[in-house]
Design an enzyme around this catalytic site. Sequence first.
Site, PDB file in Angstrom:
ATOM      1  CG  ASP A 170      -5.833  -3.975   4.599  1.00 29.87           C
ATOM      2  OD1 ASP A 170      -7.228  -4.017   4.283  1.00 29.87           O
ATOM      3  OD2 ASP A 170      -4.977  -3.316   3.968  1.00 29.87           O
ATOM      4  CG  ASN A 194      -2.342  -1.062   1.061  1.00 30.26           C
ATOM      5  OD1 ASN A 194      -2.203  -1.580  -0.078  1.00 30.26           O
ATOM      6  ND2 ASN A 194      -3.013  -1.361   1.992  1.00 30.26           N
ATOM      7  CB  ILE A 251     -13.848   6.586  -6.731  1.00 35.60           C
ATOM      8  CG1 ILE A 251     -14.879   6.544  -7.890  1.00 35.60           C
ATOM      9  CG2 ILE A 251     -13.125   5.304  -6.780  1.00 35.60           C
ATOM     10  CD1 ILE A 251     -14.164   6.687  -9.266  1.00 35.60           C
ATOM     11  CG  ASP A 252     -18.262   8.869  -2.749  1.00 32.78           C
ATOM     12  OD1 ASP A 252     -17.548   8.154  -2.340  1.00 32.78           O
ATOM     13  OD2 ASP A 252     -18.748   9.432  -1.755  1.00 32.78           O
ATOM     14  CG  LEU A 253     -14.954  10.163   0.007  1.00 34.71           C
ATOM     15  CD1 LEU A 253     -14.457   9.020   1.132  1.00 34.71           C
ATOM     16  CD2 LEU A 253     -15.694  11.330   0.722  1.00 34.71           C
TER      17      LEU A 253
HETATM   18  C1  UD1 Z   1      -6.637   1.576   1.264  1.00 34.92           C
HETATM   19  C2  UD1 Z   1      -5.915   0.156   1.227  1.00 34.92           C
HETATM   20  C3  UD1 Z   1      -6.533  -1.133   1.712  1.00 34.92           C
HETATM   21  C4  UD1 Z   1      -7.118  -0.648   3.135  1.00 34.92           C
HETATM   22  C5  UD1 Z   1      -7.953   0.677   3.254  1.00 34.92           C
HETATM   23  C6  UD1 Z   1      -8.331   0.986   4.593  1.00 34.92           C
HETATM   24  C7  UD1 Z   1      -4.401   0.647  -0.512  1.00 34.92           C
HETATM   25  C8  UD1 Z   1      -3.847   0.385  -2.101  1.00 34.92           C
HETATM   26  N1  UD1 Z   1      -5.363   0.097  -0.201  1.00 34.92           N
HETATM   27  O1  UD1 Z   1      -7.815   1.187   0.442  1.00 34.92           O
HETATM   28  O2  UD1 Z   1      -5.575  -2.032   1.787  1.00 34.92           O
HETATM   29  O3  UD1 Z   1      -8.146  -1.632   3.470  1.00 34.92           O
HETATM   30  O4  UD1 Z   1      -7.169   1.890   2.777  1.00 34.92           O
HETATM   31  O5  UD1 Z   1      -7.349   1.148   5.585  1.00 34.92           O
HETATM   32  O6  UD1 Z   1      -3.791   1.713  -0.032  1.00 34.92           O
HETATM   33  N2  UD1 Z   1     -14.706   5.330   0.517  1.00 34.92           N
HETATM   34  C9  UD1 Z   1     -15.957   5.923   0.128  1.00 34.92           C
HETATM   35  N3  UD1 Z   1     -15.554   6.907  -1.158  1.00 34.92           N
HETATM   36  C10 UD1 Z   1     -14.437   6.945  -1.514  1.00 34.92           C
HETATM   37  C11 UD1 Z   1     -13.215   6.392  -1.084  1.00 34.92           C
HETATM   38  C12 UD1 Z   1     -13.741   5.406  -0.019  1.00 34.92           C
HETATM   39  O7  UD1 Z   1     -16.956   5.745   0.578  1.00 34.92           O
HETATM   40  O8  UD1 Z   1     -14.291   8.016  -2.602  1.00 34.92           O
HETATM   41  C13 UD1 Z   1     -15.077   4.429   1.626  1.00 34.92           C
HETATM   42  C14 UD1 Z   1     -14.730   2.885   1.284  1.00 34.92           C
HETATM   43  O9  UD1 Z   1     -15.659   2.459   0.737  1.00 34.92           O
HETATM   44  C15 UD1 Z   1     -14.620   2.486   2.736  1.00 34.92           C
HETATM   45  C16 UD1 Z   1     -13.854   3.491   3.533  1.00 34.92           C
HETATM   46  O10 UD1 Z   1     -14.044   4.507   2.663  1.00 34.92           O
HETATM   47  O11 UD1 Z   1     -15.672   2.090   3.151  1.00 34.92           O
HETATM   48  C17 UD1 Z   1     -12.157   3.473   3.167  1.00 34.92           C
HETATM   49  O12 UD1 Z   1     -11.631   3.313   2.161  1.00 34.92           O
HETATM   50  P1  UD1 Z   1     -10.145   3.978   1.881  1.00 34.92           P
HETATM   51  O13 UD1 Z   1      -9.635   4.583   3.153  1.00 34.92           O
HETATM   52  O14 UD1 Z   1     -10.578   4.847   0.544  1.00 34.92           O
HETATM   53  O15 UD1 Z   1      -9.722   2.788   1.410  1.00 34.92           O
HETATM   54  P2  UD1 Z   1      -8.619   2.533   0.003  1.00 34.92           P
HETATM   55  O16 UD1 Z   1      -7.953   3.726  -0.104  1.00 34.92           O
HETATM   56  O17 UD1 Z   1      -9.532   2.009  -0.877  1.00 34.92           O
END
Ligand code: UD1
Length: 418
Positions: A305, A23, A123-125
């Site tokens: 994780d 990551n 990916i809205d955020l």
């Molecule tokens: C990263 C890690 C993943 C880890 C996660 C949480 C990498 C490559 N992957 O994933 O291994 O499990 O952090 O520690 O670094 N969300 C939204 N909208 C968004 C983005 C996220 O609602 O635009 C939600 C997701 O659905 C989830 C939460 O936010 O419920 C956390 O996601 P996020 O912190 O973004 O995780 P990743 O970056 O995908």
Amino acid sequence: METMMVTGGRRLRGNLRVDSAKNAVLPLLAASILTEEPVTLREVPRLTDVSHMADILRTLGCEVTREGSGLRVDSGNLRGWEMPDKLSKQIRSSIFMLGPILARFRKATVTYPGGCEIGVRPIDLHLSGLRSLGVVIEDEGGHIHCDGGGMHAGEVHLDYPSVGATENVMMAAVLLEGTTYIHNAAREPEIVDLQRFLNAMGGDVRGAGEQTICVRGVERLRGVTYTPIADRIVAGTLLAAAAITGGEITLERAPVEDMTATLSKLREMGCAISEEPGRVHLSAPGRLRAFRQLQTQPHPGFPTDMQVQMLALLSVSEGTGVIVENVFENRFAHAGDLNRMGARIIVSGRTAVAHGVERLCGAQVTARDLRGGAALVLAGLRAEGITMVEHAELIDRGYDHLELQLRALGAEVSRISG
Ligand code: UD1
């Protein structure tokens, strides 16, 4: 399909060196296109997610070459701003390319990314963060067209401290004139590593690891040779493997300061742990004690994780424990397989309750995602008889030949391909 064949019953013993963090490596590879000069990452593990990311970079025109254990990226000839459909769907981290591509071309087209089946993962955020920097975004049948012609530094407020969204905005902002503030930023160690990397390239980023990150735009970034941080999840998984077998191991290059939540739960389960910078030693009792409760949270809370590996441990501990998954909505998919091996886990929504059993029995089980697959291997190490973990290729996304690492500690694990 890859299958891991695990013969249970061996106590793990020995020393291992921890690989660099997946990551951390993935966003650093994305960030390497922020300069036209070559970037070399040292100690890059051989993971399928890393190869997919390298393929994405190649498709966009970069030269990516393995140099020993390192990876060299030369994006001098980068020409594409459209992310390849198929590769984007294979790996969620493809979304990290959006910020760097926008920084370089002021336009980008991406498809909705894939990745582990652990929840909706929107990916809205990411998109709202980029909008705050003036990017105009249109969604057309699964393709996201971004126009960064009017990009500017700005104030970004994330509704949730998303790791990926924080990284994307950092990368998009690093070359913009003026100062960008990212509020409610994720505080994961990998964010701090990205800051260190960008600054080593000549960037001016501060505050990573805290709630607000300040990115002062610079005119250009230069090439760099850089070693990413060690993988706290791989380290935690190896400790958990030793713990579930009543073993004793030492990990070198262990990022102990980033692992406090995991180490504290393992201690609560009765493991004796001694740590010093870059090194941790664990000695497990014959039978672990159940912790009362574990809740996953953004860093510095307990990492999602590591949750399912702890569920495997809990399932053979003395007593009853509860796990609440607050980060992803679908991360108990492996409870059913653990129960087939003899565990007594009840799942309701985001909560799992495990009544510890004394014995697990080997069975044919299926990895459904990366960490869940690893957890099934851990359960197999403890189970009587043979456990076959199907779809072990998912484990290869985030562990560099897990079977070899476990074998080095005395486990009986082999891989069957095809
Ligand atoms: C990263 C890690 C993943 C880890 C996660 C949480 C990498 C490559 N992957 O994933 O291994 O499990 O952090 O520690 O670094 N969300 C939204 N909208 C968004 C983005 C996220 O609602 O635009 C939600 C997701 O659905 C989830 C939460 O936010 O419920 C956390 O996601 P996020 O912190 O973004 O995780 P990743 O970056 O995908």
